[in-house]
Design an enzyme around this catalytic site. Structure first.
Site, short mmCIF file in Angstrom:
data_model
loop_
_atom_site.label_atom_id
_atom_site.label_comp_id
_atom_site.label_asym_id
_atom_site.label_seq_id
_atom_site.Cartn_x
_atom_site.Cartn_y
_atom_site.Cartn_z
N GLU A 106 8.27 -11.94 8.21
CA GLU A 106 7.55 -12.55 7.09
C GLU A 106 6.40 -11.68 6.61
O GLU A 106 6.20 -11.50 5.40
CB GLU A 106 7.03 -13.94 7.49
CG GLU A 106 8.11 -14.99 7.65
CD GLU A 106 8.76 -15.40 6.35
OE1 GLU A 106 8.29 -14.98 5.27
OE2 GLU A 106 9.76 -16.15 6.40
N ASP B 98 21.02 -14.10 6.03
CA ASP B 98 21.09 -13.84 4.60
C ASP B 98 20.60 -12.45 4.18
O ASP B 98 21.36 -11.64 3.66
CB ASP B 98 20.34 -14.92 3.82
CG ASP B 98 18.92 -15.15 4.34
OD1 ASP B 98 18.60 -14.68 5.45
OD2 ASP B 98 18.12 -15.81 3.64
N GLU C 272 17.27 -28.22 0.86
CA GLU C 272 17.32 -27.14 1.84
C GLU C 272 18.70 -27.02 2.47
O GLU C 272 19.18 -25.92 2.72
CB GLU C 272 16.26 -27.39 2.92
CG GLU C 272 16.05 -26.24 3.88
CD GLU C 272 15.30 -25.07 3.26
OE1 GLU C 272 14.92 -24.16 4.01
OE2 GLU C 272 15.08 -25.06 2.02
N GLU D 194 15.73 -18.23 -4.38
CA GLU D 194 17.04 -17.57 -4.27
C GLU D 194 17.96 -17.87 -5.46
O GLU D 194 18.65 -16.98 -5.96
CB GLU D 194 17.72 -17.96 -2.96
CG GLU D 194 17.15 -17.28 -1.72
CD GLU D 194 15.82 -17.84 -1.28
OE1 GLU D 194 15.14 -17.19 -0.45
OE2 GLU D 194 15.44 -18.94 -1.75
N THR E 294 13.75 -8.61 -0.74
CA THR E 294 14.07 -10.01 -0.50
C THR E 294 12.89 -10.92 -0.78
O THR E 294 13.03 -12.15 -0.80
CB THR E 294 14.58 -10.22 0.94
OG1 THR E 294 15.25 -11.48 1.04
CG2 THR E 294 13.44 -10.14 1.94
#
Length: 613
Positions: A139, A281, A376, A395, A483
């Site tokens: 993160e 992902d 979610e 996304e 990302t």
């Protein structure tokens, strides 16, 4: 199920750099036919900018120098010291003004040069990573390091017309300092797979957890690679690539699938669920984007082999979805698809899997239209959310923007309009935009994560900004988004032809060496074995004819109240005949029809899957 021809890596590179296509499409605008209403798109672009400005200025007023804004109570938040195990907060926040760092390149992209310069100075004056904080390596890398590196490149090269007076690489050296604090995660791992968390002052916690997800461990190579190229210190890229290689060696030898959680000490899989969403992902996303940015063909080979394995085992149902399966057997393990998986249409489309991308996007678009947000987790058997909250994730916005830049089909512009107006209508709070606690009643939680500013609003802004600098003839295909939505321009500096950074030189994989080429001819672009083609004449695509229909819209902004459609919509809830008319039975280049024919699903079954009748 047919996936498509393996794209030769060199051809993919040429294809990526030739995405510069200009199309003209007609839509009803004030009763006349003309390219999609410029004034209306400008209104939506301005709404996205206003939403960003409102949220960003509220953060500065009520939260800075803390990490995040609580948009309901207009307060700041940082580390939860009362509950150290609250990893939902403490994995991300570390008392380093995260929202400010994550927002830097959005300011530049939206053209606010003066505020970008001021924000850079605020970061230089106030931000330090010498903090008593345990953070998640993934993160803090994608949000803080990525934000610093992207803003450094923008400030240095004066991209987007911004200029920071007396800038002296301070953001780069902040990123270098942060990178050094993250290295212990790799140094203390016998497998090369990084520990998931580090203390920013002391390194890996003595009794820290050793379980990490595949995406968390394997999605560091863009940021670490760029840091190495800019500083000349190869250690960052080396450890990130070593982690990718360590995970690659541990995929199942038969199915070629990865699990979602692994122990960094033993290298044993702790969760053998394999999917395209949470847990894996960005690992797949970064294989492709690392190839684009660094030019290393092995990244592309790894990506292609991984996607083909996913197509063989995960792509199931009618309409098809990416199911979660056991990595060893390929058996379906559960029946939910998560919101993180919504990134996949963008990456798959950019890599040439056009029809798969379009059909996958259709499912997520249908879910969004049903709930006005993205739950979610959505159960595709029971047709209801398994986990109903929506933290303003980006996304689906990213995939919508990317597919529009590839296809130039106005459907995606209109999908973005619904998304933007729903966000404005349902999630606006006193001082920003709040997390949706449940898409079933649209109640809000008091949190606005930094990615709402760094990604969600950025992608929606760019979707409507047809004349943006990024979309001109020299920049449209010369960058990648990380990302976290941070932008890196392609550069000879990043190309791995520089042998000092060629980590894979002496290694080879037992992958398929078939070299079927994508044909990139002046008049034809062949995307797969079914010859799904786009005819190009002098760089322009001839669009399918569009016949608009009336629609309503949501939101409190004039851009959302405008009832003049951009194109045909799924509104009101259509019957099969109306839907088939929408997708253009008479116009075979309409995207959903092409995808339906190739992937073998019906529009009726698509809506049945998400509970629309």
């Amino acid at each position: 199920m047919v996936w498509g021809t393996k794209l030769n890596a060199g051809a993919v590179s040429k294809w990526w750099n030739s995405l510069i296509i200009v199309i003209t499409f007609c839509a009803s605008c004030g009763g006349t036919k003309k390219p999609i209403c410029p004034a209306r798109r400008e209104n939506l672009q301005e709404l996205a900018k206003q939403m960003f400005d409102f949220s960003y200025s509220s953060y500065l007023e009520h939260a800075f120098p803390l990490d995040e804004l609580d948009p309901i109570h207009c307060a700041g938040r940082s580390i939860d010291r009362q509950n150290p195990d609250n990893i939902n907060i403490n994995d991300v926040l570390g008392n380093y003004s995260l929202t400010l760092i994550d927002s830097l390149d959005t300011l530049a992209i939206m053209g606010n040069a003066s505020e970008f310069a001021r924000a850079v100075r605020l970061v230089v004056q106030h931000v330090s990573f010498d903090q008593d904080a345990i953070v998640q390596v993934f993160e803090v890398t994608i949000r803080a390091m990525g934000g610093l590196l992207s803003a450094h490149l923008i400030a240095k090269n004066r991209d987007f017309g911004v200029h920071v007076e007396d800038y002296d690489d301070e953001l780069l050296w902040l990123a270098r300092d942060l990178g050094g604090r993250l290295l212990p995660a790799f140094d203390n791992s016998p497998t090369g797979i990084p520990h998931p968390r580090v203390h920013l002052q002391t390194g890996v916690p003595p009794r820290g957890r050793t379980d990490t997800c595949t995406s968390g461990a394997g999605s560091l190579v863009l940021e670490f690679g760029v840091l190495s190229r800019l500083t000349g210190d190869a250690v960052f890229e080396s450890v990130a690539r070593r982690a990718v290689r360590a995970l690659w060696r541990r995929r199942d030898p038969v199915t070629k699938l990865f699990g979602s959680t692994i122990d960094v000490h033993t290298g044993q899989w702790l969760d053998t669920t394999s999917g395209a969403g949470a847990g894996t992902d960005s690992f797949f996303e970064y294989m492709f984007k690392a190839y684009v940015l660094f030019g290393d063909v092995q990244y592309y080979e790894m990506f292609h082999e991984s996607v083909e394995a996913m197509g063989t085992t995960m792509w199931v149902g009618n309409p098809p979805v990416f199911a979660n399966v056991n990595m060893h057997t390929g058996n379906v393990t559960n029946y939910w698809m998560d919101s993180l998986q919504a990134y996949a249409p963008g990456t798959l489309g950019a890599a040439g899997y056009i029809s798969v991308a379009i059909s996958h996007h259709a499912i997520y678009y249908s879910i969004w239209r049903r709930f006005h947000a993205m739950p979610e987790r959505f159960n595709w058997v029971h047709k209801t959310p398994d986990v109903a909250f929506y933290p303003l994730r980006p996304e689906f916005a990213e995939a919508t923007y990317t597919l529009y830049r590839i296809t130039r089909d106005p459907f995606y512009v209109d999908a973005g309009r619904h998304m933007l107006c729903d966000l404005h209508h349902y999630t606006k709070a006193k001082c920003g935009y709040g997390t949706v606690h449940s898409v079933l009643n649209m109640e809000l939680e008091d949190r606005m994560e930094s990615f709402f500013l760094s990604e969600t609003l950025k992608y929606l802004y760019l979707l409507f900004a047809e004349d943006h600098t990024l979309h001109n003839s020299t920049m449209d295909a010369d960058h990648v988004f990380t990302t976290e939505g941070h932008i890196f321009r392609l550069s000879p500096l990043f190309n791995s032809g520089n042998s000092s950074f060629s980590f894979f030189e002496q290694e080879s994989d037992d992958g398929d060496d078939d070299e079927e080429e994508v044909l990139l001819l002046r008049g034809r672009r062949v995307m797969n074995k079914q010859k799904m083609t786009v005819n190009v004449t002098n760089g322009s695509i001839v669009p399918a004819k569009r016949i608009p229909v009336a629609t309503n819209s949501l939101g409190e902004h004039s851009a959302c109240h405008d009832r003049t459609p951009m194109q045909k919509l799924f509104h009101p809830v259509p019957n099969l005949d109306a839907m088939m008319e929408f997708i253009g039975v008479a116009h075979p280049r309409t995207p959903y029809l092409a995808a339906e024919r190739e992937q073998g699903f019906s529009v009726e079954s698509m809506f049945s899957t998400v509970g629309r009748t």
